[in-house]
Scaffold this motif. Sequence first.
Motif, short mmCIF file in Angstrom:
data_model
loop_
_atom_site.label_atom_id
_atom_site.label_comp_id
_atom_site.label_asym_id
_atom_site.label_seq_id
_atom_site.Cartn_x
_atom_site.Cartn_y
_atom_site.Cartn_z
N ALA A 33 0.88 -1.19 0.13
CA ALA A 33 0.06 -0.03 -0.02
C ALA A 33 0.78 1.24 0.02
N THR A 34 1.90 1.09 0.79
CA THR A 34 2.89 2.46 0.74
C THR A 34 3.47 2.50 -0.53
N LEU A 35 3.92 1.35 -1.05
CA LEU A 35 4.78 1.41 -2.28
C LEU A 35 3.69 2.08 -3.51
N SER A 36 2.46 1.40 -3.31
CA SER A 36 1.24 2.12 -4.17
C SER A 36 1.16 3.62 -4.06
N GLN A 37 1.35 4.05 -2.97
CA GLN A 37 1.07 5.53 -2.79
C GLN A 37 2.35 6.35 -3.16
N VAL A 38 3.27 5.70 -2.96
CA VAL A 38 4.65 6.52 -3.78
C VAL A 38 4.68 6.32 -5.34
N ALA A 39 4.12 5.35 -5.70
CA ALA A 39 4.08 5.33 -7.33
C ALA A 39 2.98 6.15 -7.90
N TYR A 40 2.00 6.28 -6.90
CA TYR A 40 0.91 7.32 -7.62
C TYR A 40 1.62 8.75 -7.31
N GLU A 41 2.10 8.97 -6.22
CA GLU A 41 2.65 10.29 -6.11
C GLU A 41 3.75 10.51 -7.42
N ASN A 42 4.61 9.62 -7.33
CA ASN A 42 5.69 9.81 -8.63
C ASN A 42 5.09 10.00 -9.92
N LEU A 43 4.16 9.22 -10.24
CA LEU A 43 3.44 9.27 -11.29
C LEU A 43 2.61 10.67 -11.68
N ARG A 44 2.28 11.33 -10.64
CA ARG A 44 1.58 12.72 -10.94
C ARG A 44 2.58 13.81 -10.84
N LYS A 45 3.90 13.54 -10.72
CA LYS A 45 4.89 14.59 -11.15
C LYS A 45 5.01 14.73 -12.52
N PRO A 46 4.73 16.03 -13.12
CA PRO A 46 5.11 16.11 -14.72
C PRO A 46 6.64 16.02 -15.10
N GLU A 47 7.61 16.21 -14.06
CA GLU A 47 8.93 16.02 -14.38
C GLU A 47 9.36 14.50 -14.68
N ILE A 48 8.78 13.60 -13.78
CA ILE A 48 8.99 12.12 -13.56
C ILE A 48 8.05 11.66 -14.96
N VAL A 49 6.86 12.15 -15.22
CA VAL A 49 6.12 11.52 -16.45
C VAL A 49 6.94 11.85 -17.82
N GLU A 50 7.39 13.02 -17.58
CA GLU A 50 8.28 13.40 -19.03
C GLU A 50 9.44 12.46 -19.17
N GLN A 51 10.39 12.38 -17.99
CA GLN A 51 11.33 11.39 -18.05
C GLN A 51 11.11 9.98 -18.59
N ILE A 52 9.95 9.47 -17.87
CA ILE A 52 9.52 8.23 -18.25
C ILE A 52 8.97 8.02 -20.01
N SER A 53 8.49 9.06 -20.39
CA SER A 53 7.99 9.30 -21.73
C SER A 53 8.99 9.19 -22.59
N SER A 54 10.26 10.12 -22.23
CA SER A 54 11.46 10.10 -23.05
C SER A 54 12.27 8.73 -23.24
N ARG A 55 12.25 8.14 -21.94
CA ARG A 55 12.96 7.04 -21.97
C ARG A 55 12.18 5.86 -22.81
N SER A 56 10.89 5.92 -22.68
CA SER A 56 10.08 4.92 -23.68
C SER A 56 10.28 5.14 -24.88
N LYS A 57 10.43 6.29 -25.37
CA LYS A 57 10.54 6.68 -26.82
C LYS A 57 12.07 6.21 -27.30
N LEU A 58 12.85 6.37 -26.33
CA LEU A 58 14.28 5.77 -26.55
C LEU A 58 14.36 4.68 -26.79
N LEU A 59 13.93 3.88 -25.88
CA LEU A 59 13.84 2.37 -26.05
C LEU A 59 13.21 1.84 -27.07
N GLU A 60 12.20 2.30 -27.50
CA GLU A 60 11.32 2.05 -28.64
C GLU A 60 12.26 2.26 -29.98
#
Length: 77
Positions: A33-60
């Motif tokens: 439950a705690t890890l779920s909350q951390v993940a939720y909070e991280n995925l609500r931060k625009p800078e983290i979402v942007e980095q995940i998106s960039s990483r996904s595009k690079l890997l693709e």
Amino acid sequence: MNDLTFKQKLFVQYYEGNGIEAARLAGYNGSPATLSQVAYENLRKPEIVEQISSRSKLLESEFKSGKEARLRFWTTI
């Protein structure tokens, strides 16, 4: 990615669609439950979402170029 904490950078690196697993691998401690909350909070931060998106595009793009290289290799044989 300079404004992210070390654990947030690891979260981005490990994120492959499962935020709880990425949080656990990044070193966040706690119950699921705690890890779920951390993940939720991280995925609500625009800078983290942007980095995940960039990483996904690079890997693709790396995957596509590797696939094309294999295709070229096998067509020349």
